[in-house]
Design a protein around this motif. Structure first.
Motif, PDB file in Angstrom:
ATOM      1  N   ARG A 121       0.824  -1.214   0.000  1.00 55.39           N
ATOM      2  CA  ARG A 121       0.000   0.000   0.000  1.00 55.39           C
ATOM      3  C   ARG A 121       0.856   1.261   0.000  1.00 55.39           C
ATOM      4  NH1 ARG A 121      -3.509  -1.394   5.162  1.00 55.39           N
ATOM      5  NH2 ARG A 121      -1.641  -0.437   5.942  1.00 55.39           N
ATOM      6  N   GLY A 122       2.151   1.078  -0.009  1.00 52.79           N
ATOM      7  CA  GLY A 122       3.035   2.231   0.048  1.00 52.79           C
ATOM      8  C   GLY A 122       3.371   2.673   1.460  1.00 52.79           C
ATOM      9  N   ASP A 123       2.847   1.978   2.469  1.00 53.98           N
ATOM     10  CA  ASP A 123       3.213   2.284   3.849  1.00 53.98           C
ATOM     11  C   ASP A 123       4.634   1.796   4.085  1.00 53.98           C
ATOM     12  OD1 ASP A 123       0.711   3.331   4.522  1.00 53.98           O
ATOM     13  OD2 ASP A 123      -0.069   1.359   5.063  1.00 53.98           O
ATOM     14  N   TRP A 124       5.368   2.529   4.876  1.00 58.55           N
ATOM     15  CA  TRP A 124       6.742   2.139   5.136  1.00 58.55           C
ATOM     16  C   TRP A 124       7.137   2.444   6.572  1.00 58.55           C
ATOM     17  CZ3 TRP A 124       9.358   6.459   6.591  1.00 58.55           C
ATOM     18  CH2 TRP A 124       8.860   7.668   6.129  1.00 58.55           C
ATOM     19  N   LEU A 125       8.131   1.707   7.015  1.00 58.29           N
ATOM     20  CA  LEU A 125       8.731   1.919   8.325  1.00 58.29           C
ATOM     21  C   LEU A 125      10.212   2.127   8.076  1.00 58.29           C
ATOM     22  CD1 LEU A 125       8.308   1.925  11.401  1.00 58.29           C
ATOM     23  CD2 LEU A 125       8.825  -0.521  11.373  1.00 58.29           C
TER      24      LEU A 125
ATOM     25  N   ASN B  98      -0.238   7.522  10.987  1.00 59.32           N
ATOM     26  CA  ASN B  98       0.110   6.610   9.892  1.00 59.32           C
ATOM     27  C   ASN B  98       0.588   5.264  10.432  1.00 59.32           C
ATOM     28  OD1 ASN B  98       2.763   5.739   8.092  1.00 59.32           O
ATOM     29  ND2 ASN B  98       0.932   6.180   6.868  1.00 59.32           N
ATOM     30  N   MET B  99       1.487   5.300  11.413  1.00 62.93           N
ATOM     31  CA  MET B  99       2.002   4.044  11.972  1.00 62.93           C
ATOM     32  C   MET B  99       0.901   3.260  12.677  1.00 62.93           C
ATOM     33  SD  MET B  99       5.851   4.857  13.346  1.00 62.93           S
ATOM     34  CE  MET B  99       5.500   6.390  14.207  1.00 62.93           C
ATOM     35  N   ASN B 100       0.028   3.951  13.394  1.00 70.31           N
ATOM     36  CA  ASN B 100      -1.074   3.260  14.068  1.00 70.31           C
ATOM     37  C   ASN B 100      -1.983   2.566  13.058  1.00 70.31           C
ATOM     38  OD1 ASN B 100      -0.291   3.793  16.679  1.00 70.31           O
ATOM     39  ND2 ASN B 100      -1.706   5.490  16.972  1.00 70.31           N
TER      40      ASN B 100
END
Length: 123
Positions: free
Chosen positions: A19-23, A60-62
């Motif tokens: 989804r394009g989420d990143w850490l 975003n992280m949550n």
């Protein structure tokens, strides 16, 4: 042959779930700052970012994980606060372990890249 420790650093960005989420290192540093200060705004200030930016990253992280990583309580000056949840502490620990493992496993390649870049001659 022993490989000298690299002068460069490895930055890991884990792109999650398609989804394009990143850490990455910044989000991990923010989590660490929240754990240390008990405050999203204080953690953001330590990193030179606005409260709005820090809050956006926390939201975003949550949303990235099944369970929230940060629990915040409202309350105004001196009464609010934030803490890492159990999931947040685990995500941070896993990410930090990835950083150490990655750097250790790639030390030889990093050292060779440094030699090819001739970083000792750079100003």
């Amino acid at each position: 042959m022993a490989v000298p420790p690299p002068r460069s650093s490895l930055k890991i960005r884990l792109v999650m779930g398609g989804r394009g989420d990143w850490l990455g290192p910044g989000k991990a540093d923010l989590l660490e700052g929240i754990a240390a200060t008990g405050s999203i705004s204080a953690a953001g200030r330590r990193m030179g970012m606005s409260y709005k930016r820090a809050w956006g990253l926390v939201e975003n992280m949550n949303a990235m994980f099944r369970d929230p990583l940060v629990r915040a309580s409202r309350g105004g000056a001196g009464h609010g606060g934030a803490e890492l949840t159990e999931a947040g502490a685990r995500v941070l620990a896993l990410y930090r372990r990835m950083q150490v493992t990655g750097a250790a496993s790639m030390a030889e390649e990093i050292a060779e890249l440094e030699a090819l870049a001739d970083m000792s001659e750079r100003k």
